[in-house]
Design an enzyme around this catalytic site. Structure first.
Site, PDB file in Angstrom:
ATOM      1  N   ARG A  36       0.831  -1.208   0.000  1.00  0.00           N
ATOM      2  CA  ARG A  36       0.000   0.000   0.000  1.00  0.00           C
ATOM      3  C   ARG A  36       0.865   1.257   0.000  1.00  0.00           C
ATOM      4  O   ARG A  36       0.511   2.274  -0.595  1.00  0.00           O
ATOM      5  CB  ARG A  36      -0.987  -0.004   1.160  1.00  0.00           C
ATOM      6  CG  ARG A  36      -0.369  -0.134   2.531  1.00  0.00           C
ATOM      7  CD  ARG A  36      -1.449  -0.089   3.611  1.00  0.00           C
ATOM      8  NE  ARG A  36      -0.876  -0.397   4.913  1.00  0.00           N
ATOM      9  CZ  ARG A  36      -1.343   0.063   6.062  1.00  0.00           C
ATOM     10  NH1 ARG A  36      -2.388   0.857   6.081  1.00  0.00           N
ATOM     11  NH2 ARG A  36      -0.773  -0.268   7.206  1.00  0.00           N
TER      12      ARG A  36
ATOM     13  N   SER B 236      -5.167   4.803   5.494  1.00  0.00           N
ATOM     14  CA  SER B 236      -5.056   3.350   5.359  1.00  0.00           C
ATOM     15  C   SER B 236      -4.581   2.961   3.963  1.00  0.00           C
ATOM     16  O   SER B 236      -3.721   2.111   3.799  1.00  0.00           O
ATOM     17  CB  SER B 236      -6.405   2.681   5.623  1.00  0.00           C
ATOM     18  OG  SER B 236      -6.951   3.118   6.842  1.00  0.00           O
TER      19      SER B 236
ATOM     20  N   GLU C 276     -19.381   5.077  -1.236  1.00  0.00           N
ATOM     21  CA  GLU C 276     -18.636   4.506  -2.348  1.00  0.00           C
ATOM     22  C   GLU C 276     -19.413   4.611  -3.654  1.00  0.00           C
ATOM     23  O   GLU C 276     -18.834   4.861  -4.719  1.00  0.00           O
ATOM     24  CB  GLU C 276     -18.264   3.055  -2.048  1.00  0.00           C
ATOM     25  CG  GLU C 276     -17.280   2.877  -0.877  1.00  0.00           C
ATOM     26  CD  GLU C 276     -17.927   3.003   0.503  1.00  0.00           C
ATOM     27  OE1 GLU C 276     -19.180   3.076   0.583  1.00  0.00           O
ATOM     28  OE2 GLU C 276     -17.192   3.041   1.509  1.00  0.00           O
TER      29      GLU C 276
ATOM     30  N   PHE D 195     -15.209  -3.296  -0.845  1.00  0.00           N
ATOM     31  CA  PHE D 195     -16.228  -2.294  -1.160  1.00  0.00           C
ATOM     32  C   PHE D 195     -16.221  -1.949  -2.644  1.00  0.00           C
ATOM     33  O   PHE D 195     -17.277  -1.723  -3.233  1.00  0.00           O
ATOM     34  CB  PHE D 195     -16.026  -1.050  -0.302  1.00  0.00           C
ATOM     35  CG  PHE D 195     -15.960  -1.357   1.167  1.00  0.00           C
ATOM     36  CD1 PHE D 195     -16.817  -2.283   1.732  1.00  0.00           C
ATOM     37  CD2 PHE D 195     -15.030  -0.746   1.996  1.00  0.00           C
ATOM     38  CE1 PHE D 195     -16.750  -2.597   3.090  1.00  0.00           C
ATOM     39  CE2 PHE D 195     -14.956  -1.042   3.348  1.00  0.00           C
ATOM     40  CZ  PHE D 195     -15.822  -1.966   3.902  1.00  0.00           C
TER      41      PHE D 195
HETATM   42  C1  LIG Z   1     -18.861   0.721   3.505  1.00  0.00           C
HETATM   43  C2  LIG Z   1     -17.668   0.992   4.338  1.00  0.00           C
HETATM   44  N1  LIG Z   1     -16.762   1.889   3.916  1.00  0.00           N
HETATM   45  C3  LIG Z   1     -15.661   2.122   4.639  1.00  0.00           C
HETATM   46  C4  LIG Z   1     -15.434   1.461   5.803  1.00  0.00           C
HETATM   47  C5  LIG Z   1     -14.152   1.681   6.587  1.00  0.00           C
HETATM   48  N2  LIG Z   1     -14.436   2.394   7.830  1.00  0.00           N
HETATM   49  C6  LIG Z   1     -14.542   1.751   9.013  1.00  0.00           C
HETATM   50  S1  LIG Z   1     -14.959   2.783  10.279  1.00  0.00           S
HETATM   51  C7  LIG Z   1     -14.992   4.122   9.239  1.00  0.00           C
HETATM   52  C8  LIG Z   1     -15.334   5.480   9.778  1.00  0.00           C
HETATM   53  C9  LIG Z   1     -16.671   5.474  10.421  1.00  0.00           C
HETATM   54  O1  LIG Z   1     -16.970   6.726  10.935  1.00  0.00           O
HETATM   55  P1  LIG Z   1     -18.229   6.879  11.871  1.00  0.00           P
HETATM   56  O2  LIG Z   1     -19.423   6.295  11.208  1.00  0.00           O
HETATM   57  O3  LIG Z   1     -18.336   8.309  12.244  1.00  0.00           O
HETATM   58  O4  LIG Z   1     -17.913   5.950  13.101  1.00  0.00           O
HETATM   59  P2  LIG Z   1     -17.185   6.317  14.456  1.00  0.00           P
HETATM   60  O5  LIG Z   1     -16.763   7.736  14.407  1.00  0.00           O
HETATM   61  O6  LIG Z   1     -18.211   6.116  15.518  1.00  0.00           O
HETATM   62  O7  LIG Z   1     -16.032   5.384  14.591  1.00  0.00           O
HETATM   63  C10 LIG Z   1     -14.667   3.740   7.943  1.00  0.00           C
HETATM   64  C11 LIG Z   1     -14.583   4.676   6.806  1.00  0.00           C
HETATM   65  C12 LIG Z   1     -16.400   0.535   6.207  1.00  0.00           C
HETATM   66  N3  LIG Z   1     -16.276  -0.176   7.325  1.00  0.00           N
HETATM   67  N4  LIG Z   1     -17.508   0.330   5.465  1.00  0.00           N
END
Ligand SMILES: Cc1ncc(C[n+]2csc(CCOP(=O)(O)OP(=O)(O)O)c2C)c(N)n1
Ligand SMILES: Cc1ncc(C[n+]2csc(CCOP(=O)(O)OP(=O)(O)O)c2C)c(N)n1
Ligand SMILES: [Mg+2]
Ligand SMILES: [Mg+2]
Lengths: 311, 316, 311, 316
Positions: free
Chosen positions: B9, B36, B57, B82
């Site tokens: 990556r 990431s 997405e 995704f």
């Molecule tokens: C469809 C999807 N896209 C991207 C991710 C990667 N991802 C995991 S947590 C996150 C951020 C989530 O933010 P939020 O909903 O505000 O949760 P919190 O702040 O409570 O951790 C991302 C982008 C995922 N799990 N699912």
């Protein structure tokens, strides 16, 4: 409003502390996980699991239970902690987090008692919850309710708004969404990356009742749940917008996107635990340990090591 | 095998910056994963050509189509899981059907999301992506090849899906070999059985071949980074030579890489093939190493499978 | 407001008539298509193609052109008619609608000059349009604008709201969405199947300016386009909610979901044409013809007929 | 061949009603297509068990997961193109991974959306759906079989995808044969070449076999409605008999039905196979008949392909 006793308030705050402590333990031990969104929802889960939900830990499939869906499934350690504290799973199960045959890094409803919905991909939980709510109403199980906890960043996903429209249209007033409005998504502040405001207006425009609360105040939270359950059966689903602090409880993690997904070293973890125990006026307890190598998935190991021993 | 010390990556992120220097039209898009996926490097270097889409997405791939139409070359970046599952209709309608020049990385591909579990690992991405019209599919084997493939895809005007695993890979080849469309590479000559790997699994094949050699079995090892279009000639050539094929992928064999090789074999030169991968299941949640062991995707497992196919009596 | 001359108003209404007439011809000839949503947007397309859009029919790829995206691509006959009337394609091309090598039943940007976006699956057009708008701004082509026509039923698709959030957040004020608010989706009234109201509030809550107009009044429409282009560059994208009548122009089709997708018999089509020409005070012109068998795709034909002649 | 006079979607709609009478838990879900998909019949009979979701397929499949968890057996109904492309992650996460009991019809499957063009036809649905974990895949050949398959899937507790083409199909078999999982049917015995069809394409094979017979070529015709699980034994058996296979599908051969057969052959009994279908393109917009002709999917085309594979010299 129904007032909580001082004792109950203390209990709920205590549970929130335990949730944070155990989550930290899990994430440190497995060297994988999401501290920020796990800590921000600790009080929400404490209130749900210790006060709001109709559940039976000795019978996870109790046919009269409420259903809780953690749509932001990356914050599963908090849920596992709550399930362990209530007795759905064993306390020691938390050390199987992210291990073959152990607790899923996100959520697997087939594997873990008390988990009502698999997850890990954001944006899906509200549709599923609406399905359960629709089904319960169809079965005339009017006393059973469905709760869905959403991330604020997760609200970017269009399927959330499809589900919101569906629930609004079908007047699913047995469904409550809670937004853990911790102001950050994975890589930064939401208002910088993809602004959500005016958030309450969005939910209202999709046919929902909205209540805004301090998501770390267990009294406000319980009052809000009480309100949507008993006082506002207006034929609309309800959204509780819970204002929270991402990483709440450990200063270094608060509103710090670097701690969205990151496992602390053992030294750091013990410092975090110390901070938590001071804040909550608790004895710190045992030192946290790490069992995994973690890191970047070096293929070296798999190729050069001739003996593969599954940990 | 030599070992690299950089993760794929990271190389992906750096190569994006290199390409950004050369190509003014290159745009990187993010769905809230930039640190990431390492697109953060591009974001810092070219903030104006970095488009933040939030966790949406579907919209990101649609916007990519529009940006391409407006003359840019967008890289909408998210995890492979995704990219392949969340927005397929958008990729089909707004990218593949109109053959737009969009490059789609699948980060943390295959088993390499590790602890992320079924939601974040991607077992079906190869099957899904190669079924799409006009879509080309690449699974690079090491850092040099990833960089080379990214350069090569900039010279191609059309949609490309390429895997970017989250691992520190071994160096597959002593000397850097350029990625070429529909070209596989013979990593090791052999006469008894052919191990054909794609992506990081080729390094597993190389080690498996060493095990086999120790038992007197001469395995040919072929690396096949270009899954679509695929190197039909090389597949036929090695089939003629060894008459026994083992394909190795970190993904589902239903419709996946093994299936792509099978399609060529039955059409041109039918021989036995054993497809190593997973079948009708998911990559669970555990460190990558444990998952490879659990799903029997280690060099020893591959060597075992090769011996089985070798010793099975010729059915025809 | 910039007032349209009486002559211009007549011209625009005439174009709307021609669009309906030609669409009817296409749908009858091919025995396939969507009358309802095609007729409801006739005035919108007339205004866009005869008054609003910067385009060059002799050079569809003109680098200074505006971009129009028909997200509700099932209503493509109206767009093909507009393109033929402006000279992007030949008039006779309309008789190749839904034929091998001819005009796509929905839209194919690779095949048809003037079509800027392929479509047919609902919910996708606004993201693509936002991408074009973002790209144009990046290229500092500030005078070029992007217009996207959406169905009201289409607004159920979550990706529309993802795109709305994106455009609002990125302040794409070179982007205008038009909603053909004809009150029906494919199988019935929207407020019965999946209620959209309060619709203007939704767009506002997602960061858009909103103007509501009578979508069959060319003056109101043109004024709205004028307003978003010149008077309201407030750093927000604009949504024109155009109230329309599904099937508008033929009484039997109006607000009648049975004419959402359905090809009329030749007899019926000629009656429709007659009605249209009376309403618009036009000579009816030639009788409409049908060239196709249509129907249910009887495999009989392909299996039993030994000579396959492609029509 | 006998001809039916009822369209498959009509039979689908009627069978839903029949099953609804038997199974109280059966729920039908609509994404604004009920008169096209004929779920309108169920809606009229059981209005309370009909869930309108509007044009939001992603949400529909998610709600289906929830309804299943609440004890119902939902049929979320939309076109095959949208079922396979619009909501794949939802189907994966909320239906396949937890093995929920959801039955997913793919209406207007394959080429049978005709004039609807690439957006509405579905060339990739077989490849996509069979790559999903725990998902079973069916492409029924005629009205009897569709009805039988729908009954059979009610007895199975898990996710199923089944194609419902928009055609009036010939009757494949004189006598009604029950659909069985992983069971193909020999429609016609032969010795020279095997034509294996799935879905409505088997009827094309039957006619092709008649053409071949007229030229003295004895083609075996096999119908394979159960694509996953597939009838491995029958594939091997016919391969042993004729040594030459032609698969016929109305879909993409990359990862599709032909590929599923190829996977079995290379593993168990490698022989030559020619996969008839489309390759890296889409079903454009035209009446079904014209599309079948254009994409060379008629009986004559299949007969031609069979002759080619028969006359090609044995490569091994
Ligand atoms: C469809 C999807 N896209 C991207 C991710 C990667 N991802 C995991 S947590 C996150 C951020 C989530 O933010 P939020 O909903 O505000 O949760 P919190 O702040 O409570 O951790 C991302 C982008 C995922 N799990 N699912
Ligand atoms: C994703 C998707 N789902 C379903 C369809 C089938 N379909 C075509 S038109 C239509 C109704 C559209 O309603 P609306 O957006 O209101 O358009 P209009 O009324 O202008 O025809 C549907 C469901 C589709 N084309 N795309
Ligand atoms: Mg957040
Ligand atoms: Mg409408």
């Amino acid at each position: 409003m129904k007032h909580l006793t001082k004792k109950k308030i203390d209990e709920l705050n205590d549970m929130a502390y335990q949730i944070r402590r155990m989550s930290l333990d899990m994430i440190t031990y497995s060297q994988w996980g999401h501290i920020g969104g796990t800590f921000s929802q600790a009080e929400i889960l404490a209130c749900l699991y210790d006060h709001v939900l109709r559940i039976a830990p000795d019978n996870p499939q109790w046919e009269d239970r409420d259903c809780f869906v953690l749509s932001k499934a990356h914050a599963s350690p908090a849920l596992y902690a709550a399930l362990a504290l209530k007795g759905f799973i064993d306390y020691d199960d938390i050390y199987t987090y992210c291990r073959i045959g152990g607790l899923e890094g996100h959520l697997d409803m087939l594997e873990t008692p008390g988990v009502e919905c698999s997850g890990g991909s954001l944006g899906l939980g509200l549709s599923y919850s609406a399905g359960v709510a629709y089904g319960l109403r169809l079965k005339e199980a009017f006393h059973r309710r469905v709760y869905c906890l959403l991330g604020d960043g997760e609200l970017c996903e269009g399927q959330i708004w499809e589900a919101a429209m569906f629930a609004g249209h079908h007047k699913l007033d047995n469904l409550t969404a809670v937004v853990d409005y911790n102001k950050l998504m994975a890589k930064g502040f939401i208002n910088e990356l993809m602004a959500l405001e005016p958030l309450a207006d969005k939910w209202k425009a999709f046919g929902w009742n909205v209540i805004e609360v301090d998501g770390h105040d267990v009294e406000e939270l319980c009052n809000a749940f009480h309100k949507v359950k008993y006082l506002e059966s207006t034929g609309k689903p309800a959204c509780i917008i819970a204002h929270t602090v991402k990483g709440r409880g450990v200063e270094e993690c608060e509103f710090n996107y670097k701690w969205h997904t990151h496992a602390p070293s053992v030294v750091k973890a013990n410092a975090f635990l110390h901070e938590l125990s001071c804040t909550y006026d608790k004895a710190k307890g045992n030192d946290l340990k790490s069992a995994a190598n973690g890191g970047e998935g070096d293929l070296n190991y798999i190729i050069e090591e001739h003996e593969y021993e599954v940990r | 095998m030599k070992f690299d010390n950089e993760s794929m990556r990271e190389v992906f992120g750096k190569t994006l910056v290199e390409l950004g220097e050369k190509h003014d039209a290159l745009i990187v898009m993010d769905a809230d994963l930039n640190t990431s996926t390492r697109t953060v490097l591009f974001k810092k270097r070219f903030p104006d050509r970095f488009v933040q889409c939030g966790i949406a997405e579907g919209n990101m791939f649609g916007v990519a189509g529009g940006l391409s139409y407006a003359g840019f070359v967008p890289f909408p970046v998210t995890f492979a899981a995704f990219a392949s599952r969340k927005a397929l209709d958008v990729i089909f309608m707004n990218i593949c059907c109109p053959k737009l020049n969009v490059k789609i990385p699948g980060c943390y591909a295959g088993v390499t999301a590790g602890e992320g579990g079924p939601s974040h690992n991607s077992a079906e991405d190869i099957a899904i992506m190669r079924s799409l019209p006009h879509m080309r599919v690449i699974d690079p084997g090491d850092n040099n090849e990833l960089r080379s493939a990214m350069n090569e895809m900039m010279a191609y005007d059309g949609p490309v899906y390429f895997r970017v695993p989250k691992v520190i890979p071994p160096l597959l080849m002593e000397e850097m070999q350029a990625f070429r469309w529909a070209k596989g590479i013979v990593i090791r000559e052999g006469t008894d059985v052919s191990l054909i790997g794609t992506g990081i699994m080729t390094s597993i094949c190389v080690k498996a071949a060493e095990f086999l050699e120790a038992e007197g079995i001469h395995a040919e090892v072929i690396h096949m980074p270009s899954i679509k279009p695929i190197d039909e000639d090389l597949i036929v050539k090695t089939a003629k030579k060894t008459g026994r094929i083992v394909t190795v992928e970190n993904g589902s064999v239903y419709g996946g890489f093994g299936s792509a090789v099978a399609e060529v074999l039955v059409e041109k030169y039918p021989v036995k093939l054993d497809a190593v991968g997973i079948k009708d299941s998911t990559f669970g949640s555990a460190p990558i190493r444990d998952l490879l062991i659990h799903h029997k995707l280690t060099p020893k497992d591959v060597a075992e499978r090769a011996k089985n196919i070798l010793h099975a009596k010729n059915v025809q």
